[in-house]
Design a protein around this motif. Structure first.
Motif, PDB file in Angstrom:
ATOM      1  N   ASP A 228       0.841  -1.203   0.000  1.00 46.96           N
ATOM      2  CA  ASP A 228       0.000   0.000   0.000  1.00 46.96           C
ATOM      3  C   ASP A 228       0.879   1.257   0.000  1.00 46.96           C
ATOM      4  OD1 ASP A 228       0.898  -0.405   2.674  1.00 46.96           O
ATOM      5  OD2 ASP A 228      -0.753   0.811   3.432  1.00 46.96           O
ATOM      6  N   ASN A 229       0.225   2.410  -0.007  1.00 49.23           N
ATOM      7  CA  ASN A 229       0.887   3.719   0.094  1.00 49.23           C
ATOM      8  C   ASN A 229       2.017   3.881  -0.927  1.00 49.23           C
ATOM      9  OD1 ASN A 229      -0.892   4.120   2.149  1.00 49.23           O
ATOM     10  ND2 ASN A 229       0.611   4.141   3.796  1.00 49.23           N
ATOM     11  N   GLY A 230       1.636   3.779  -2.192  1.00 46.99           N
ATOM     12  CA  GLY A 230       2.621   3.893  -3.253  1.00 46.99           C
ATOM     13  C   GLY A 230       3.300   5.239  -3.348  1.00 46.99           C
ATOM     14  N   TYR A 231       2.795   6.227  -2.626  1.00 49.23           N
ATOM     15  CA  TYR A 231       3.395   7.562  -2.616  1.00 49.23           C
ATOM     16  C   TYR A 231       4.532   7.684  -1.604  1.00 49.23           C
ATOM     17  CZ  TYR A 231       0.466   7.845   1.535  1.00 49.23           C
ATOM     18  OH  TYR A 231      -0.115   7.583   2.748  1.00 49.23           O
ATOM     19  N   ASN A 232       4.734   6.659  -0.771  1.00 49.19           N
ATOM     20  CA  ASN A 232       5.689   6.738   0.344  1.00 49.19           C
ATOM     21  C   ASN A 232       6.995   6.058  -0.059  1.00 49.19           C
ATOM     22  OD1 ASN A 232       7.146   6.420   2.748  1.00 49.19           O
ATOM     23  ND2 ASN A 232       5.292   6.306   3.983  1.00 49.19           N
ATOM     24  N   LEU A 233       7.949   6.837  -0.515  1.00 50.07           N
ATOM     25  CA  LEU A 233       9.206   6.278  -1.003  1.00 50.07           C
ATOM     26  C   LEU A 233       9.995   5.598   0.112  1.00 50.07           C
ATOM     27  CD1 LEU A 233      11.281   5.826  -3.215  1.00 50.07           C
ATOM     28  CD2 LEU A 233      12.148   8.147  -2.810  1.00 50.07           C
ATOM     29  N   THR A 234      10.001   6.163   1.303  1.00 54.60           N
ATOM     30  CA  THR A 234      10.743   5.554   2.414  1.00 54.60           C
ATOM     31  C   THR A 234      10.226   4.160   2.708  1.00 54.60           C
ATOM     32  OG1 THR A 234      11.194   7.718   3.406  1.00 54.60           O
ATOM     33  CG2 THR A 234      11.385   5.794   4.844  1.00 54.60           C
ATOM     34  N   LEU A 235       8.900   4.001   2.722  1.00 57.26           N
ATOM     35  CA  LEU A 235       8.307   2.688   2.948  1.00 57.26           C
ATOM     36  C   LEU A 235       8.778   1.692   1.895  1.00 57.26           C
ATOM     37  CD1 LEU A 235       6.280   0.578   4.033  1.00 57.26           C
ATOM     38  CD2 LEU A 235       4.517   1.707   2.648  1.00 57.26           C
ATOM     39  N   GLN A 236       8.693   2.081   0.641  1.00 56.95           N
ATOM     40  CA  GLN A 236       9.024   1.137  -0.430  1.00 56.95           C
ATOM     41  C   GLN A 236      10.516   0.786  -0.426  1.00 56.95           C
ATOM     42  OE1 GLN A 236       6.326   0.046  -1.371  1.00 56.95           O
ATOM     43  NE2 GLN A 236       4.984   1.783  -0.927  1.00 56.95           N
ATOM     44  N   SER A 259      -0.864   0.475  -3.964  1.00 60.33           N
ATOM     45  CA  SER A 259      -2.145   1.145  -3.751  1.00 60.33           C
ATOM     46  C   SER A 259      -1.898   2.644  -3.667  1.00 60.33           C
ATOM     47  CB  SER A 259      -2.807   0.666  -2.453  1.00 60.33           C
ATOM     48  OG  SER A 259      -3.111  -0.710  -2.499  1.00 60.33           O
ATOM     49  N   MET A 260      -2.889   3.414  -4.109  1.00 59.51           N
ATOM     50  CA  MET A 260      -2.758   4.875  -4.086  1.00 59.51           C
ATOM     51  C   MET A 260      -4.123   5.483  -3.815  1.00 59.51           C
ATOM     52  SD  MET A 260      -0.908   7.572  -4.303  1.00 59.51           S
ATOM     53  CE  MET A 260      -1.055   9.330  -4.667  1.00 59.51           C
ATOM     54  N   TYR A 264      -5.996   8.800   2.872  1.00 59.33           N
ATOM     55  CA  TYR A 264      -5.266   8.364   4.051  1.00 59.33           C
ATOM     56  C   TYR A 264      -4.040   9.204   4.366  1.00 59.33           C
ATOM     57  CZ  TYR A 264      -8.343   4.482   3.098  1.00 59.33           C
ATOM     58  OH  TYR A 264      -9.449   3.717   2.836  1.00 59.33           O
ATOM     59  N   GLY A 265      -4.091  10.467   4.028  1.00 59.83           N
ATOM     60  CA  GLY A 265      -2.990  11.359   4.350  1.00 59.83           C
ATOM     61  C   GLY A 265      -2.730  12.321   3.218  1.00 59.83           C
ATOM     62  N   THR A 266      -2.463  13.549   3.576  1.00 59.01           N
ATOM     63  CA  THR A 266      -2.255  14.564   2.542  1.00 59.01           C
ATOM     64  C   THR A 266      -0.920  14.386   1.827  1.00 59.01           C
ATOM     65  OG1 THR A 266      -1.431  16.048   4.275  1.00 59.01           O
ATOM     66  CG2 THR A 266      -3.749  16.253   3.654  1.00 59.01           C
ATOM     67  N   ASP A 267      -0.093  13.442   2.269  1.00 63.00           N
ATOM     68  CA  ASP A 267       1.141  13.131   1.538  1.00 63.00           C
ATOM     69  C   ASP A 267       0.871  12.271   0.299  1.00 63.00           C
ATOM     70  OD1 ASP A 267       2.747  14.526   3.277  1.00 63.00           O
ATOM     71  OD2 ASP A 267       3.207  12.783   4.519  1.00 63.00           O
ATOM     72  N   ALA A 268      -0.355  11.786   0.149  1.00 67.44           N
ATOM     73  CA  ALA A 268      -0.686  10.898  -0.976  1.00 67.44           C
ATOM     74  C   ALA A 268      -0.931  11.720  -2.236  1.00 67.44           C
ATOM     75  CB  ALA A 268      -1.908  10.061  -0.633  1.00 67.44           C
ATOM     76  N   THR A 269       0.081  12.476  -2.620  1.00 62.04           N
ATOM     77  CA  THR A 269      -0.044  13.372  -3.765  1.00 62.04           C
ATOM     78  C   THR A 269       0.474  12.709  -5.030  1.00 62.04           C
ATOM     79  OG1 THR A 269       2.139  14.339  -3.417  1.00 62.04           O
ATOM     80  CG2 THR A 269       0.277  15.388  -2.274  1.00 62.04           C
ATOM     81  N   LYS A 274       4.789  10.094  -8.216  1.00 66.51           N
ATOM     82  CA  LYS A 274       5.752  10.147  -9.317  1.00 66.51           C
ATOM     83  C   LYS A 274       7.171   9.930  -8.812  1.00 66.51           C
ATOM     84  CE  LYS A 274       7.392  13.250 -12.996  1.00 66.51           C
ATOM     85  NZ  LYS A 274       7.185  14.569 -13.661  1.00 66.51           N
ATOM     86  N   THR A 275       7.530  10.594  -7.732  1.00 67.36           N
ATOM     87  CA  THR A 275       8.873  10.445  -7.163  1.00 67.36           C
ATOM     88  C   THR A 275       9.145   8.992  -6.791  1.00 67.36           C
ATOM     89  OG1 THR A 275       8.881  12.715  -6.306  1.00 67.36           O
ATOM     90  CG2 THR A 275      10.374  11.134  -5.252  1.00 67.36           C
TER      91      THR A 275
END
Length: 388
Positions: A228-236, A259-260, A264-269, A274-275
């Motif tokens: 999940d949280n494909g916007y979170n580079l640190t997690l991945q 997942s995107m 679930y958070g304003t960081d999910a931009t 893209k980053t």
């Protein structure tokens, strides 16, 4: 020196290579686009019908109304039982999934099987192993391997060729708890790798199950890991770094699935997505799909969540815009590695919120005036996949 025939053959091969892109494409598909329709039989068995507002409210199958898709995603539970704490019904078992898979496969859709290695929902909040499975690591791994092979063989015997299999669903915190639980944000890298050891054993067992099925004659699918949280580079970076350091070779999966969700958070931009996708593609050189997403067409009131892209309207038009924007992010990933997009459960008429605090994120307007029968009238966003 090449003969004229040799030059012609070489030119034809080069043209084909340029047209088809990376060799990881499966079954001639360069971009998988579709919907998770796991609950469709439940809806229809309960009396739901679907109306296509673009065709004078003609009653049509939901998949016919959802124009432009080439892929259907279906989740599989191990031994779903009644009752669960919330009174959940028995469904999503192999028999149920086979019925749906045969329906969609016969129409030419690519089938993406989403393994929930559980008797119930598997996601970052819960990944409980099936009650009937062993509780020690080696027997559990053997059972998992056999289960993957057996279920793939069963679907193949029913005439279904799987294009994609996801070995676990949103396994950020591992799968088959408690043995396969992981903590990807553990500060110490050494500790993080150590706590991925059991998960590495279990994942590799599931992967061997795929190989066993293929060796038995099953059509070879692409294998996905879904976080999940494909916007979170640190997690991945933490997650895949720990998995590979714990012994899983990068050759053991073909696709990254993320997942995107905007709730679930304003960081999910889109910028952060893209980053992340570009960084992961650059490091691992593997295809990437966004396999779960949605956007609300109704979201108001004191409990409404803050959406991560407030400039996108809460409407059917906004649903189209959100999905088009995600497709643009995917299609700009270097080397053509952005290769798939799925919208989650657009036709689930009695779960319009789709797990968010918004009133509706599905692609139909439900009419309950003839309760318990429900009629879903398509929104313009039902055609979204035809627009990407």
């Amino acid at each position: 020196m090449f003969s004229e025939i040799g030059i012609a053959l070489w030119s034809a091969l080069l043209a084909t290579s340029l047209a088809t892109g990376p060799s990881s494409y499966q079954d001639g598909v360069s971009f998988y686009k579709g919907f998770d329709l796991s609950s469709l039989n439940i809806q229809e068995d309960g009396g739901a019908i679907y109306k296509d507002t673009s065709k004078n409210n003609a009653t049509r199958p939901a998949e016919a109304i959802l124009e432009g898709m080439n892929t259907v995603r279906l989740r599989l539970w191990v031994h779903p039982v009644v009752p669960f704490d919330d009174g959940y019904y028995e469904t999503y078992n192999l028999q149920y999934v086979t019925t749906l898979a045969k329906r969609f496969h016969s129409q030419g859709y690519h089938i993406y099987l989403d393994y929930h290695f559980s008797d119930y929902w598997a996601d970052p909040q819960k990944q409980y192993q099936p009650k009937e499975w062993p509780t020690t690591l080696k027997p559990l791994a053997k059972t998992l391997r056999n289960y993957v092979s057996r279920t793939m063989k069963s679907l193949s015997d029913a005439g279904v060729d799987l294009s994609i299999v996801s070995l676990g669903n949103e396994i950020r915190d591992g799968m088959l708890w408690p043995l396969g639980r992981v903590y990807p944000f553990t500060e110490s890298e050494a500790e993080r790798v150590a706590n991925f050891s059991n998960l590495a054993t279990l994942y590799s067992a599931a992967r061997k199950g795929v190989d066993d099925a293929v060796s038995a004659g099953v059509h070879k699918p692409l294998v996905m890991i879904h976080i999940d949280n494909g916007y979170n580079l640190t997690l991945q970076e933490n997650w895949f770094g720990a998995l590979t350091s714990a012994g899983v070779a990068t050759s053991e999966w073909d696709i990254f699935g993320f997942s995107m969700y905007p709730f679930y958070g304003t960081d999910a931009t889109l910028k952060n997505l893209k980053t992340t996708l570009n960084a992961i593609a650059g490091r691992y050189k593997k295809p990437i799909h966004v396999v779960e997403t949605d956007w609300p067409n109704q979201c108001s009131g004191p409990d409404a969540p803050e959406l991560s892209e407030p400039s996108i309207p809460v409407s059917a038009k906004g649903q189209i815009e959100w999905v088009q924007d995600i497709a643009k992010v995917l299609k700009q990933v270097p080397n053509g590695l952005g290769q798939g997009l799925n919208y989650w459960e657009p036709a689930w008429l009695n779960l319009t919120s789709l797990g968010s605090a918004c009133q509706s994120a599905i692609l139909f307007t439900p009419d309950w005036s003839e309760f318990p029968k429900v009629t879903g009238y398509s929104l313009p966003s039902a055609k979204m996949m035809a627009l990407i």
